[in-house]
Design an enzyme around this catalytic site. Structure first.
Site, PDB file in Angstrom:
ATOM      1  N   LYS A  39       0.830  -1.214   0.000  1.00 41.18           N
ATOM      2  CA  LYS A  39       0.000   0.000   0.000  1.00 41.18           C
ATOM      3  C   LYS A  39       0.867   1.268   0.000  1.00 41.18           C
ATOM      4  O   LYS A  39       0.644   2.178  -0.805  1.00 41.18           O
ATOM      5  CB  LYS A  39      -0.903  -0.032   1.233  1.00 41.18           C
ATOM      6  CG  LYS A  39      -1.600   1.276   1.562  1.00 41.18           C
ATOM      7  CD  LYS A  39      -2.508   1.122   2.759  1.00 41.18           C
ATOM      8  CE  LYS A  39      -1.750   0.895   4.046  1.00 41.18           C
ATOM      9  NZ  LYS A  39      -1.135   2.112   4.602  1.00 41.18           N
ATOM     10  N   THR A  40       1.844   1.321   0.911  1.00 45.55           N
ATOM     11  CA  THR A  40       2.689   2.512   1.007  1.00 45.55           C
ATOM     12  C   THR A  40       3.484   2.705  -0.276  1.00 45.55           C
ATOM     13  O   THR A  40       3.662   3.829  -0.758  1.00 45.55           O
ATOM     14  CB  THR A  40       3.644   2.400   2.214  1.00 45.55           C
ATOM     15  OG1 THR A  40       2.871   2.159   3.397  1.00 45.55           O
ATOM     16  CG2 THR A  40       4.457   3.666   2.404  1.00 45.55           C
ATOM     17  N   ASP A 238      -4.659   8.150   3.210  1.00 44.23           N
ATOM     18  CA  ASP A 238      -4.261   6.789   3.579  1.00 44.23           C
ATOM     19  C   ASP A 238      -5.174   6.270   4.686  1.00 44.23           C
ATOM     20  O   ASP A 238      -5.762   7.057   5.435  1.00 44.23           O
ATOM     21  CB  ASP A 238      -2.802   6.814   4.056  1.00 44.23           C
ATOM     22  CG  ASP A 238      -2.208   5.430   4.196  1.00 44.23           C
ATOM     23  OD1 ASP A 238      -2.795   4.468   3.662  1.00 44.23           O
ATOM     24  OD2 ASP A 238      -1.148   5.310   4.835  1.00 44.23           O
ATOM     25  N   GLU A 239      -5.280   4.958   4.814  1.00 42.31           N
ATOM     26  CA  GLU A 239      -6.063   4.313   5.893  1.00 42.31           C
ATOM     27  C   GLU A 239      -7.490   4.879   5.967  1.00 42.31           C
ATOM     28  O   GLU A 239      -8.002   5.183   7.045  1.00 42.31           O
ATOM     29  CB  GLU A 239      -5.365   4.489   7.260  1.00 42.31           C
ATOM     30  CG  GLU A 239      -3.935   3.982   7.309  1.00 42.31           C
ATOM     31  CD  GLU A 239      -3.823   2.468   7.414  1.00 42.31           C
ATOM     32  OE1 GLU A 239      -4.849   1.782   7.215  1.00 42.31           O
ATOM     33  OE2 GLU A 239      -2.711   1.990   7.686  1.00 42.31           O
ATOM     34  N   GLN A 270      -9.292  -4.189   7.776  1.00 46.59           N
ATOM     35  CA  GLN A 270      -8.411  -3.749   8.867  1.00 46.59           C
ATOM     36  C   GLN A 270      -8.960  -2.522   9.599  1.00 46.59           C
ATOM     37  O   GLN A 270      -8.206  -1.783  10.228  1.00 46.59           O
ATOM     38  CB  GLN A 270      -7.017  -3.456   8.322  1.00 46.59           C
ATOM     39  CG  GLN A 270      -6.340  -4.687   7.732  1.00 46.59           C
ATOM     40  CD  GLN A 270      -4.922  -4.396   7.300  1.00 46.59           C
ATOM     41  OE1 GLN A 270      -4.026  -4.229   8.127  1.00 46.59           O
ATOM     42  NE2 GLN A 270      -4.701  -4.337   5.994  1.00 46.59           N
ATOM     43  N   ARG A 586       0.157  -9.612  10.852  1.00 44.87           N
ATOM     44  CA  ARG A 586       1.439  -8.967  11.189  1.00 44.87           C
ATOM     45  C   ARG A 586       2.581  -9.957  11.011  1.00 44.87           C
ATOM     46  O   ARG A 586       3.740  -9.578  10.925  1.00 44.87           O
ATOM     47  CB  ARG A 586       1.464  -8.483  12.645  1.00 44.87           C
ATOM     48  CG  ARG A 586       0.452  -7.432  13.089  1.00 44.87           C
ATOM     49  CD  ARG A 586       0.339  -6.261  12.169  1.00 44.87           C
ATOM     50  NE  ARG A 586      -0.704  -6.486  11.164  1.00 44.87           N
ATOM     51  CZ  ARG A 586      -0.778  -5.855  10.003  1.00 44.87           C
ATOM     52  NH1 ARG A 586       0.141  -4.976   9.666  1.00 44.87           N
ATOM     53  NH2 ARG A 586      -1.746  -6.105   9.141  1.00 44.87           N
TER      54      ARG A 586
END
Length: 625
Positions: A39-40, A238-239, A270, A586
């Protein structure tokens, strides 16, 4: 460098789905990015693409993240892609981003900049103080005392939570009145009204106000709104699954309706902050809010093994309202997910310690391990066992650097220098170090108070011409704070070392307002150092965005995880499942899920049932110990 070669460089290392998302620069764009799907990387290459192709200057792009850590990671990657020397960034990231990427930051930091820039136009003092949650709770405690309300009966933290929830929904104290149910909420509403009055008296805004007041400013003043529509040719968030009502409104207000050049990135799987107002439906409804939205799905996972991804899929498929994505990976199958049934919490902690010690002896670094838990209280027994076994660990979410007394003292002094109306800061520092000025003496005034105020005024005069590090050193000398701390004890030495560290941080800033803004908005996870050689202990909520070779999810029991309050509410249970999904994803190589047959709850040893989540994972993926 030609435009073609620049484009080739921009797309280097991207998969086909990421390339398509990066190229889709015009109009509304929704990028549904699964866990570990880059994503980043997609965000940074997209922003770099806009600059490299001449579509916008860096000052014309607004990129909003949820943490300072994420903003700095985004910033360093963008500058690297654009060919900048990162030496300055690594030495002074905040200063470098202000110069080269002025509008990359968190919702809160962006809003502070907008409010300070427009303060004169909207009747706000440009040097307003920013109250953190501790300041807000302290103010509420003072209000309860003035109203003769017992803080044991009316918890200041609980009242603050009510006020915070109301603000997340953009409700004023008067508007909240219509939602009040029961005596406690009525008291909270009355405190809310007084709280707002006192914030104004102090010349302060709390965290929630930063966003709310920006929204109200943009709604009320079309000329300011239009100014920023011209400024920001492209908006990126973002997010987006974690946005609350105020952040959702802010996104719409900052997007130019003439172009709708807004790109949001996120993963509804998420969304784990419902308890602080986040609404995962914002991302699911994005293409309803913006017509002709282009939707891209990033489904290739680069982080986890096939086994871990398959296990996490078993949890998330039970969530009712969700987008349709299927994560896949070219990574290896990896070992099965280990499930351990312990006799009690100490047995569970000992098992975790033994596994970590074994893997460490086989070559794994301490920093490769993380233990994640649902509640902070679970860390105590883990810490006890790790101490006895000499396993190095660091606790994320413990007492933050900025919450230490000596740091709070220094920051309160600096806040009072910047904003003479900040009575909360004045009350904290007026007798630190001791100068025999109590609350009554402060109220009456007199020689001691006058002398103190004259000293503060001398320091205040330094602000326009001096960087914060010079002001801080002058302050320490003026009030004798170094001698106050260095009392000959090791604790005093440690406290002074913390002040020295604050001075080091101050060197990264050109002026006092920027420095105070930075420390006010920093979060626990922003201080997380991935290079520290220690096992990480943290809550599941804090773990979002991080990754570790080996992850232990501890306390997998009904009533603990899923949490007790989710057992009778479907939307809460969906939230717990998403939280479990976040925890599982994670892990890169190994995943352990542990539970105990008995645990001390409310002071009594209680029999427990294993979490339903353990049974939602295919048995073929699991090794039960």
């Amino acid at each position: 460098m030609t435009e073609i070669s620049r484009e080739i460089n921009i797309f280097e290392g991207l998969n086909p789905a990421q390339v398509e998302a990066v190229k889709a620069s015009e109009g509304p764009v929704l990028i549904l990015a699964g866990a570990g799907s880059g994503k980043t990387k997609c965000l940074t290459h997209r922003l770099a693409y806009l600059v490299a192709t001449g579509k916008a200057k860096t000052s014309e792009i607004l990129a909003v993240t949820f943490t300072n850590k994420a903003a700095q990671e985004l910033g360093s990657r963008i500058l690297k892609i654009l060919g900048y020397d990162l030496a300055d960034f690594e030495k002074n990231p905040v200063f470098t981003m202000r110069k080269k990427l002025p509008w990359v930051g968190t919702f809160h930091s962006i809003c502070v900049r907008l409010l300070r820039a427009e303060a004169v136009n909207i009747g706000l003092e440009p040097n307003f103080s920013i109250f953190d949650s501790d300041d807000s709770v302290a103010l509420i405690r003072a209000i309860l005392k003035d109203k003769d309300l017992d803080p044991k009966q009316y918890s200041p933290n609980a009242v603050y939570s009510v006020i915070e929830n109301a603000k997340n929904e953009m409700l004023t104290a008067e508007q909240y009145q219509t939602y009040v149910q029961g005596h406690f909420q009525q008291i909270a509403q009355e405190v809310y009204k007084e709280y707002e009055k006192r914030l104004k008296t102090h010349g302060a805004l709390d965290f929630n106000d930063l966003i709310i007041d920006t929204v109200r400013m943009l709604e009320k003043y079309p000329e300011i709104r239009n100014k920023y529509h011209e400024q920001f040719k492209y908006v990126m968030i973002d997010e987006y699954q974690d946005t609350n009502q105020a952040q959702y409104k802010l996104t719409k207000l900052l997007t130019n309706p003439g172009t709708d050049n807004v790109c949001v990135v996120g993963d509804d799987y998420q969304s784990i902050y419902q308890w602080r107002g986040a609404n995962y439906k914002n991302i699911l409804n994005f293409n309803r809010d913006f017509k002709d939205t282009q939707v891209f799905k990033l489904e290739q996972n680069y982080r986890s093994t096939k086994t871990i991804l398959a296990g996490a899929a078993g949890i998330i498929k039970k969530v009712r309202n969700r987008s349709e994505k299927k994560l896949w990976t070219d990574n290896e199958d990896g070992p099965p997910i280990t499930m351990y049934e312990a006799s009690n919490a100490y047995d569970e902690a000992n098992f975790i310690a033994t596994e970590i010690r074994t893997l460490q002896r086989m070559g794994s670094a301490w920093s490769n391990f993380a233990i994640l838990y649902r509640t902070n209280a679970q860390s105590r027994i883990l810490e006890e066992v790790f101490l006895s076994e000499s396993i190095p660990y660091r606790l994320v979410g413990a007492l933050r650097f900025y919450e230490r007394k000596e740091i709070k003292d220094m920051l309160s002094y600096l806040r009072f220098l910047l904003n003479a109306n900040d009575r909360l800061s004045l009350t904290r520092i007026i007798n630190v170090p001791p100068r025999k000025i109590g609350p009554k003496t402060l109220e009456k005034g007199g020689d001691k108070v006058d002398f103190f105020m004259i000293e503060m005024e001398k320091l205040r005069d330094m602000i326009p011409e001096n960087p914060p590090t010079v002001i801080l050193e002058a302050l320490i000398d003026a009030v004798g704070y170094r001698d106050y701390l260095l009392d000959g004890t090791p604790e005093g030495e440690a406290r002074w070392e913390n002040v020295e560290e604050l001075k080091n941080l101050a060197t990264e800033f050109e002026n006092l307002p920027d420095f105070l803004e930075h420390v006010a908005l920093v979060a626990d996870v922003d201080n997380y150092d991935t290079s520290a050689e220690a096992v990480t202990l943290m809550t599941l909520h804090s773990s979002k965005g991080l990754e570790f070779n080996t992850v232990f999810l501890s306390g997998m029991e009904e009533g603990l995880f899923p949490h007790m309050r989710a057992l009778e509410e479907e939307s809460e249970m969906d939230e717990e499942r998403r939280l479990c999904y976040v925890g599982m994803t994670r892990a890169k190589k190994r995943l352990y899920m542990t539970h105990a047959r008995q645990r001390v709850i409310h002071g009594m040893m209680t029999s427990t049932l294993s979490s339903r989540f353990l049974n939602e994972i295919e048995p073929g993926l699991v090794d039960r110990v």
